[in-house]
Design an enzyme around this catalytic site. Structure first.
Site, PDB file in Angstrom:
ATOM      1  N   GLY A  59       0.786  -1.231   0.000  1.00  0.00           N
ATOM      2  CA  GLY A  59       0.000   0.000   0.000  1.00  0.00           C
ATOM      3  C   GLY A  59       0.814   1.275   0.000  1.00  0.00           C
ATOM      4  O   GLY A  59       0.236   2.371   0.021  1.00  0.00           O
ATOM      5  N   CYS A  80     -16.589   3.433 -26.723  1.00  0.00           N
ATOM      6  CA  CYS A  80     -17.868   4.127 -26.734  1.00  0.00           C
ATOM      7  C   CYS A  80     -18.438   4.299 -25.334  1.00  0.00           C
ATOM      8  O   CYS A  80     -19.431   3.658 -24.954  1.00  0.00           O
ATOM      9  CB  CYS A  80     -18.835   3.376 -27.638  1.00  0.00           C
ATOM     10  SG  CYS A  80     -18.191   3.295 -29.304  1.00  0.00           S
ATOM     11  N   GLU A  81     -17.782   5.120 -24.550  1.00  0.00           N
ATOM     12  CA  GLU A  81     -18.208   5.455 -23.190  1.00  0.00           C
ATOM     13  C   GLU A  81     -17.687   6.861 -22.913  1.00  0.00           C
ATOM     14  O   GLU A  81     -16.540   7.164 -23.252  1.00  0.00           O
ATOM     15  CB  GLU A  81     -17.522   4.555 -22.142  1.00  0.00           C
ATOM     16  CG  GLU A  81     -17.825   3.094 -22.210  1.00  0.00           C
ATOM     17  CD  GLU A  81     -19.109   2.706 -21.513  1.00  0.00           C
ATOM     18  OE1 GLU A  81     -19.670   3.514 -20.750  1.00  0.00           O
ATOM     19  OE2 GLU A  81     -19.543   1.567 -21.749  1.00  0.00           O
ATOM     20  N   TYR A 113     -11.008   5.285 -10.942  1.00  0.00           N
ATOM     21  CA  TYR A 113     -10.712   6.014  -9.693  1.00  0.00           C
ATOM     22  C   TYR A 113     -10.555   7.510  -9.913  1.00  0.00           C
ATOM     23  O   TYR A 113     -10.108   8.212  -9.010  1.00  0.00           O
ATOM     24  CB  TYR A 113      -9.387   5.547  -9.080  1.00  0.00           C
ATOM     25  CG  TYR A 113      -9.136   4.067  -8.973  1.00  0.00           C
ATOM     26  CD1 TYR A 113      -9.946   3.248  -8.191  1.00  0.00           C
ATOM     27  CD2 TYR A 113      -8.030   3.493  -9.598  1.00  0.00           C
ATOM     28  CE1 TYR A 113      -9.669   1.901  -8.070  1.00  0.00           C
ATOM     29  CE2 TYR A 113      -7.746   2.142  -9.473  1.00  0.00           C
ATOM     30  CZ  TYR A 113      -8.581   1.348  -8.706  1.00  0.00           C
ATOM     31  OH  TYR A 113      -8.293   0.019  -8.581  1.00  0.00           O
ATOM     32  N   PRO A 116       4.732  -4.986  -0.992  1.00  0.00           N
ATOM     33  CA  PRO A 116       4.483  -3.842  -1.868  1.00  0.00           C
ATOM     34  C   PRO A 116       4.248  -4.274  -3.310  1.00  0.00           C
ATOM     35  O   PRO A 116       4.845  -5.248  -3.778  1.00  0.00           O
ATOM     36  CB  PRO A 116       5.790  -3.044  -1.773  1.00  0.00           C
ATOM     37  CG  PRO A 116       6.837  -4.063  -1.475  1.00  0.00           C
ATOM     38  CD  PRO A 116       6.162  -5.126  -0.638  1.00  0.00           C
ATOM     39  N   GLY A 117       3.364  -3.586  -3.989  1.00  0.00           N
ATOM     40  CA  GLY A 117       3.127  -3.839  -5.407  1.00  0.00           C
ATOM     41  C   GLY A 117       3.392  -2.570  -6.199  1.00  0.00           C
ATOM     42  O   GLY A 117       4.408  -2.417  -6.867  1.00  0.00           O
ATOM     43  N   ARG A 162      -7.540   3.106 -14.827  1.00  0.00           N
ATOM     44  CA  ARG A 162      -7.458   3.882 -13.583  1.00  0.00           C
ATOM     45  C   ARG A 162      -8.141   5.254 -13.671  1.00  0.00           C
ATOM     46  O   ARG A 162      -8.858   5.637 -12.740  1.00  0.00           O
ATOM     47  CB  ARG A 162      -6.005   4.016 -13.111  1.00  0.00           C
ATOM     48  CG  ARG A 162      -5.351   2.651 -12.796  1.00  0.00           C
ATOM     49  CD  ARG A 162      -4.002   2.792 -12.108  1.00  0.00           C
ATOM     50  NE  ARG A 162      -4.152   3.387 -10.799  1.00  0.00           N
ATOM     51  CZ  ARG A 162      -3.870   4.634 -10.500  1.00  0.00           C
ATOM     52  NH1 ARG A 162      -3.360   5.443 -11.404  1.00  0.00           N
ATOM     53  NH2 ARG A 162      -4.080   5.086  -9.291  1.00  0.00           N
TER      54      ARG A 162
HETATM   55  C1  LIG Z   1      -3.011  -5.458  -3.277  1.00  0.00           C
HETATM   56  C2  LIG Z   1      -2.322  -5.963  -2.087  1.00  0.00           C
HETATM   57  C3  LIG Z   1      -1.022  -5.540  -1.808  1.00  0.00           C
HETATM   58  C4  LIG Z   1      -0.277  -4.542  -2.655  1.00  0.00           C
HETATM   59  O1  LIG Z   1      -0.814  -3.253  -2.633  1.00  0.00           O
HETATM   60  P1  LIG Z   1       0.000  -2.061  -3.300  1.00  0.00           P
HETATM   61  O2  LIG Z   1      -0.844  -0.875  -3.040  1.00  0.00           O
HETATM   62  O3  LIG Z   1       0.097  -2.365  -4.769  1.00  0.00           O
HETATM   63  O4  LIG Z   1       1.333  -1.989  -2.660  1.00  0.00           O
HETATM   64  C5  LIG Z   1      -0.400  -6.077  -0.701  1.00  0.00           C
HETATM   65  N1  LIG Z   1      -1.017  -6.963   0.113  1.00  0.00           N
HETATM   66  C6  LIG Z   1      -2.275  -7.399  -0.127  1.00  0.00           C
HETATM   67  C7  LIG Z   1      -2.899  -8.368   0.790  1.00  0.00           C
HETATM   68  C8  LIG Z   1      -2.968  -6.920  -1.229  1.00  0.00           C
HETATM   69  O5  LIG Z   1      -4.216  -7.332  -1.471  1.00  0.00           O
END
Ligand SMILES: *Cc1c(COP(=O)(O)O)cnc(C)c1O
Length: 417
Positions: free
Chosen positions: A238, A343-344, A315, A273-274, A311
């Site tokens: 996150g 088409c939106e 969002y 982290p993603g 996105r």
């Molecule tokens: C989506 C998710 C993440 C990664 O979130 P990011 O905002 O991309 O860092 C980490 N842990 C869990 C359990 C998730 O569902």
């Protein structure tokens, strides 16, 4: 900088985006390997000397090239489906470094995860505990599990990506955690290995993350008093990235905040982290089809659309738009909405941007490395874009552009009677 102008042309590392567009066509996702590596190493460096594992969150960008790079760097993986587990294994990732999250794991997915030997199944409900126990017993195994606890902390992010409040579908209630751990400890198919939480995505401030950590640490201490000790703490992901010029706490603030809250505790620290690993390491390259001046608004119609990058539509997210050929924004510049062919009316990629544009020119939608390609669809029967990765001055195709026939290859016209 992964993406910068060289002699007036925007480049990915040393490679011109004009060359990439010529070679691979548009729309096209472009990733920088060096940028992904740098982002990963920031975590690894901050955690060095402590028992820890960075589990890259696969759903942010699940291309095999990204996963293989993570595996090579020594990362683990945070997955949310059996499909993601299959990707991790196909990319050479180690299942023993995989944590499996998600509220709706099917029996089939749980069996697959136990077969593969994952590090932890992160449980999100009492019924899931029972299901995992039954499956493990039937397989003659003990399932390694953690509960994902909902610490009831507001991540102060977009409501669609906030996951740590009481009204969220995710995790078990904080108040139920001790009872569920005690219950789980008595089950023959369960081995308690950890505790987890993940309060939301795109946090600009580390304070909610640290507050959640403190709540989890307090719970750990109570579990320990009750005779339950665990091997790891998984604090989720996150951590935000800068899309525009917003204030953004650095990765170090999140990691140090967590380490302070954990103090002398011995459990292994997991982070998943993603976005912060891949978000600013990718862009979406698109070509202008038409410039369309209007009565109330001017539009630039490009060949990418909401099906390629959702996105903004989903969002109301903001992505920086750069012109691949550097131009002076002089009197000839106008203010445009950048829209796609879908088409939106929600099909916009950016709004109200000052550009000096002509048909055929290339634009780059920046910070598109996370939650870009993975959220793409075939809406309007549009083939999904190609993906390329730049590394050491060369560019490689890491996913070919989808062919039109592939989109309906699984469909059948029934026998009419
Ligand atoms: C989506 C998710 C993440 C990664 O979130 P990011 O905002 O991309 O860092 C980490 N842990 C869990 C359990 C998730 O569902």
């Amino acid at each position: 900088m992964a993406f910068a102008y060289r002699s007036g042309v925007l480049c990915a590392e040393q490679v011109s985006l004009e060359d990439i567009a010529r070679q691979f066509g548009t729309p096209c996702y472009v990733y920088s390997r060096a940028a992904i590596e740098r982002a990963y190493r920031e975590y690894a460096d901050e955690l060095s000397g402590r028992s820890s594992l960075v589990c890259y969150s696969v759903k942010a960008n699940s291309n095999l090239a990204v996963l293989a790079l993570m595996a090579r760097l020594g990362a683990g993986f945070d997955i949310v489906s059996g499909g993601e587990l299959a990707r991790v294994i196909a990319a050479g990732g180690d299942p023993a470094k995989v944590v499996f999250s998600g509220v709706g794991k099917s029996a089939h997915e749980i069996r697959g995860a136990l077969q593969a030997g994952v590090l932890s199944i992160n449980l999100e409900s009492e019924q899931e505990l029972a299901r995992v126990n039954d499956i493990a017993v039937s397989m003659g195994k003990r399932a390694p599990v953690a509960f994902r606890v909902n610490p009831d902390v507001d991540a102060k992010t977009h409501p669609y990506i906030s996951t740590g409040l009481k009204q969220s579908k995710f995790g078990i209630a904080y108040a139920d955690a001790e009872r569920l751990y005690r219950e789980a400890a008595r089950l023959p198919g369960i081995r308690l290995t950890g505790i987890g939480c993940h309060i939301g995505s795109l946090m600009n401030d580390s304070a909610p993350f640290v507050a959640a950590t403190q709540r989890i640490v307090a719970l750990l201490a109570r579990l320990e008093e009750g005779g339950i000790s665990l091997a790891h703490i998984d604090l989720g992901g996150g951590m935000g990235i800068r899309y525009q010029d917003e204030a953004q706490a650095p990765v170090a603030a999140f990691v140090h905040g967590a380490l302070d809250a954990i103090g002398q505790r011995k459990e292994k620290l997991l982070l998943d982290p993603g976005r912060s690993i891949v978000g600013n390491a990718g862009l979406l390259l698109t070509r202008i089809e038409y410039v369309k001046p209007g009565e109330a608004k001017n539009f630039v119609v490009v060949d990418a659309a909401m099906n390629d990058l959702i996105r903004p539509a989903l969002y109301d997210a903001w992505h920086e738009v750069r012109q691949v050929r550097e131009v002076e924004l002089d009197a000839a510049a106008g203010v445009y909405d950048i829209v796609g062919p879908v088409c939106e009316s929600a099909d916009f990629l950016a709004r109200g941007r000052k550009l000096a544009v002509r048909p055929g020119a290339l634009l780059a939608l920046m910070s598109a490395g996370a939650y870009g390609m993975v959220m793409s669809s075939n809406y309007n029967t549009r083939p999904r874009p190609a993906e390329v990765m730049v590394a050491s001055g060369a560019v490689q195709l890491v996913r070919r552009r989808e062919a039109v026939g592939e989109m309906f290859a699984g469909e059948r016209v029934p026998e009419w009677n």
